[in-house]
Scaffold this motif. Structure first.
Motif, PDB file in Angstrom:
ATOM      1  N   LYS A  61       0.819  -1.305   0.094  1.00 62.29           N
ATOM      2  CA  LYS A  61      -0.091   0.032  -0.108  1.00 62.29           C
ATOM      3  C   LYS A  61       0.957   1.190   0.035  1.00 62.29           C
ATOM      4  N   PRO A 180     -19.336   7.579   8.741  1.00 59.57           N
ATOM      5  CA  PRO A 180     -18.651   7.274   7.534  1.00 59.57           C
ATOM      6  C   PRO A 180     -17.746   8.614   6.929  1.00 59.57           C
ATOM      7  N   ARG A 181     -18.315   9.682   7.244  1.00 61.38           N
ATOM      8  CA  ARG A 181     -18.013  11.164   6.854  1.00 61.38           C
ATOM      9  C   ARG A 181     -16.581  11.317   7.610  1.00 61.38           C
ATOM     10  N   ALA A 184     -13.708   9.191   5.969  1.00 61.86           N
ATOM     11  CA  ALA A 184     -13.492   9.592   4.809  1.00 61.86           C
ATOM     12  C   ALA A 184     -12.461  10.848   5.024  1.00 61.86           C
ATOM     13  N   CYS A 223      -8.476  -3.494   9.656  1.00 62.62           N
ATOM     14  CA  CYS A 223      -8.147  -2.221   9.278  1.00 62.62           C
ATOM     15  C   CYS A 223      -6.602  -2.191   9.561  1.00 62.62           C
ATOM     16  N   HIS A 226      -4.159   1.613   8.791  1.00 64.38           N
ATOM     17  CA  HIS A 226      -4.460   3.058   8.805  1.00 64.38           C
ATOM     18  C   HIS A 226      -5.045   3.143  10.227  1.00 64.38           C
TER      19      HIS A 226
ATOM     20  N   ASP B  97     -13.230  -1.040  -0.963  1.00 70.95           N
ATOM     21  CA  ASP B  97     -14.236  -0.962   0.142  1.00 70.95           C
ATOM     22  C   ASP B  97     -14.887   0.445   0.139  1.00 70.95           C
ATOM     23  N   LEU B  99     -14.466   3.429   1.282  1.00 67.87           N
ATOM     24  CA  LEU B  99     -13.340   4.703   1.021  1.00 67.87           C
ATOM     25  C   LEU B  99     -13.105   4.636  -0.419  1.00 67.87           C
ATOM     26  N   GLN B 135     -19.540   9.327   2.659  1.00 67.67           N
ATOM     27  CA  GLN B 135     -18.070   9.343   2.233  1.00 67.67           C
ATOM     28  C   GLN B 135     -18.163  10.035   0.889  1.00 67.67           C
ATOM     29  N   GLY B 242      -6.434   1.080  -2.585  1.00 67.14           N
ATOM     30  CA  GLY B 242      -7.015   2.274  -1.841  1.00 67.14           C
ATOM     31  C   GLY B 242      -8.139   1.694  -0.671  1.00 67.14           C
ATOM     32  N   SER B 243      -7.898   0.436  -0.297  1.00 69.54           N
ATOM     33  CA  SER B 243      -8.790   0.132   0.601  1.00 69.54           C
ATOM     34  C   SER B 243      -8.388  -0.223   2.139  1.00 69.54           C
ATOM     35  N   PRO B 244      -8.611   0.663   3.136  1.00 74.56           N
ATOM     36  CA  PRO B 244      -7.809   0.389   4.432  1.00 74.56           C
ATOM     37  C   PRO B 244      -8.297  -0.938   5.025  1.00 74.56           C
TER      38      PRO B 244
END
Lengths: 413, 284
Positions: A61, A180-181, A184, A223, A226, B97, B99, B135, B242-244
């Motif tokens: 990544k 969710p916001r 992001a 996750c 991150h 995902d 994001l 998002q 790009g998916s955490p």
């Protein structure tokens, strides 16, 4: 580009992988195993393959991997429940406080609450009854109405400053709108509607389990690279702690920048729902109806029974889709998850999507004309028969016993 | 004036109508036996967009990110009244995902004429995350109105809408452009029109033809198809890169039966049941 690698030398077309793929992404075509676009690289087939013919190359990544070592602490974003008073906390926030305490202990780190809003003194004191080590309080008139954009920007500002490794919130209407916001904005992962949370203390990874595909599979999500690791958790799936005495908890006030407090949306009017609807999640007795109820009139019978038992009425998706009951009454994967002491399922066949919403009821009584209905598999007591006959029998019996109890009370006097 | 509206949709397996053919012997679901449908609440989003078109005039563009076979979902939207459709498809988008998906959709929307309204269904039935709307709003830097059940006013560059959730509703006002997520309580989606079906049923995305060589090549308009490079997607921000979040494990849910008793609905059985329930203090 990462893909599922198929070693055609090793693959003997046993097709065991086809059966375990939850996404139906594998097929045998032209004498070879092939993977389609549906593959999400979940790895279920890799583990299943007896020939080691399947593999996924580790992906490198490049985007905003964080130095996870600098992120510490578990946070619960607490929601208020103003309908029940200035000090009231959403029950799911309390459920999270208890679960998050265990996660923080396993990680040997601290547990903090975050509370945002206006006039927070009462709720701050109430929070001291739960197992938090500290409380982050963001108080502003601008936060009086819930608005996704500023709640997200304020929370991300605080998160960037303090760097918690885990950030949790209830999967309420508001939580599902602003979390969710926030994720992001923070460019991190978020898992919605978890039903179980655990940690791997060695890797400091949050293991987030949630239902998917209408409740037909359970997925565990991580996750890994991150921070923070974010999840919303369904109300009523984790045990709720009783509030303790008020403890001395560290209180940290946070003042967001004026930029973070700017919203374009204004709330003009708020109307609370009819009383009774809200009670579904909290109810101790639920009488629920499905397609077998036959119509809106049939639900009147269920309401009567609920009335006698001091409970509330719920519905399956089929009944809601037919327009017999409002969406607010729906129990299931879409809809509400309930945890009553007694659940009476009337004319509900028991699709998985419904069962995930009521499985944790203490006692399930099912009434259905179809002896093969799956609802009987999860019922403690099953009646094969017509609910229009059985429910009135129930009520007659309840009426009789209520009368005789009254009589005996009178005699005692 | 005419409003520009973008509706984002998803093709999903029909997880809610499990037929016995879709159930395997071990009680798990065979996803390949589930039909692919347009996510139900995305139809409510389209209907809300079309009602804006009917009342105030609008140009409705529907986009979806998915494999070439998702073009079928776009055709369904044309049959129901969409003015234009775009298929956003690339192997690079696989295993995204929320994001990565919202990033990709935001790039596609930025490649369209600037919208006044972006609409999404409240959530998709295969994941139930309800995350794409909020998002995407962040990625496009738009105010968001989740659970928008009704548009009350649309004028002076503002929208007034009713948000609906289980504990009541709320009236909010926001400047345009704005993003709305639409619940199924908003409306009843209009059915496909026979006339539109006849005019659009042969419309194909280029990728569909490539994959299915037996399909006849059709003259006339093709469904617009955009790959990562066409919309300026940074490859490391889409798809799995790009998916955490990572799917670590998938367990099929198997229904484990409880110990259960079946009771004949007779008076004696009922009184026995009620006695038991009362003894256990289930009923006071």
């Amino acid at each position: 580009m990462t893909e599922l690698n198929i070693d055609s030398e090793r693959c003997n077309l046993c097709e065991k992988c086809l059966g375990v793929c939850p996404f139906a992404a594998l097929k045998v075509e032209g004498g070879a195993l092939q993977v389609t676009e549906l593959c999400v690289l979940c790895g279920a087939c890799v583990k299943k393959c007896p020939e080691d013919a399947l593999g996924i190359a580790e992906v490198k990544k490049s985007v905003s991997r964080v130095d996870s070592g600098r992120w510490r602490g578990v946070w619960v974003v607490v929601e208020r429940d103003p309908g029940r008073g200035a000090a009231a906390i959403e029950p799911v926030s309390c459920e999270l406080a208890a679960r998050a305490r265990c996660l923080a202990d396993e990680l040997s780190t601290t547990l903090s609450a975050v509370v945002m809003g206006d006039a927070l003194d009462d709720v701050t004191e109430e929070l001291c009854r739960y197992s938090f080590d500290s409380i982050y309080r963001v108080e502003s008139e601008r936060l009086a109405d819930f608005r996704s954009d500023i709640y997200a920007s304020v929370l991300s500002e605080l998160v960037m400053k303090k760097k918690p490794e885990i950030l949790l919130c209830g999967a309420t209407a508001d939580g599902r709108a602003f979390f969710p916001r926030t994720a992001a904005l923070l460019h991190t992962g978020l898992t919605a509607d978890c039903t179980a949370l655990a940690v791997d203390p060695a890797r400091r990874i949050l293991l987030q389990t949630r239902p998917a595909f209408g409740g037909n599979v359970m997925a565990t999500i991580e996750c890994p690279e991150h921070r923070p690791q974010m999840a919303t958790v369904r109300p009523n799936v984790m045990p709720r702690p009783a509030p303790g005495p008020v403890r001395d908890v560290e209180l940290i006030d946070f003042s967001p920048t004026s930029g973070a407090l700017r919203s374009f949306v204004s709330v003009l009017e708020t109307i609370e729902a009819e009383p009774g609807t809200a009670g579904l999640a909290e109810a101790d007795v639920i009488v629920a109806g499905g397609r077998g109820v036959g119509g809106a009139e049939g639900f009147e019978l269920l309401s009567e029974l609920a009335g006698v038992l001091g409970g509330v009425v719920g519905a399956s998706r089929a009944a809601v889709d037919s327009g017999w009951m409002p969406y607010a009454r729906q129990i299931g994967q879409t809809g509400r998850v309930v945890q009553p002491g007694l659940y009476i399922a009337c004319g509900i066949s028991g699709a998985v999507q419904h069962l995930v919403g009521m499985r944790s009821a203490d006692i399930v009584v099912a009434i259905n004309t179809d002896p093969g209905a799956p609802i009987f598999e999860v019922a403690d007591l099953g009646f094969v028969g017509d609910l229009k006959v059985i429910v009135p029998q129930f009520m007659r019996y309840l009426g009789d016993s209520a009368r005789s109890m009254k009589k005996s009370t009178e005699l005692e006097k | 004036m005419s409003y520009q509206i973008v509706v984002c949709i998803k093709q999903v397996p029909d997880t809610e109508n499990l037929t016995s053919e879709a159930m395997k012997d071990d009680g798990t679901v065979n996803r390949s036996a589930l039909p692919a449908i347009v996510n139900p609440e995305d139809l409510n989003a389209l209907e809300l967009a079309l009602s804006v078109k009917d009342r105030w005039g609008a140009d409705v563009t529907v986009i979806t990110m998915g494999p070439p076979s998702a073009a079928e979902a776009l055709r369904q939207m044309l049959y129901r009244g969409a003015d234009d459709v775009v298929l956003v498809t690339d192997r690079k988008f696989a295993a995204a995902d929320t994001l990565a998906t919202s990033y990709t959709l935001s790039r596609a929307i930025k490649s369209l004429p600037a919208p006044d309204l972006v609409m999404c269904g409240r959530q998709a039935i295969d994941g139930d995350t309800a995350q794409i709307g909020p998002q995407l709003a962040d990625k496009l830097n738009l105010p968001q109105i989740t659970y928008a059940a009704e548009i009350l006013e649309l004028n002076d560059g503002h929208i007034k809408a009713r948000r609906e959730f289980d504990l009541g509703y709320e009236i909010v006002r926001s400047p345009l452009p704005a993003l709305l997520t639409v619940p199924d309580s908003a409306n009843s989606p209009r059915p496909p029109s026979a006339k539109r079906l006849l005019s659009y049923r042969h419309m194909r995305a280029p990728g569909e033809n490539n994959r299915n060589k037996s399909a006849p090549r059709v003259k006339g308009d093709a469904i617009k198809e955009w790959a990562a490079a066409d919309i300026g997607c940074e490859p490391e921000r889409c798809g799995i890169s790009g998916s955490p979040t990572k799917v670590k494990k998938i367990d099929s849910v198997q229904l484990v039966s409880k110990d259960h008793v079946r009771i004949e609905p007779t008076e004696e059985a009922l009184s026995e049941l009620m006695k038991t329930l009362m003894q256990e203090h289930t009923i006071e």
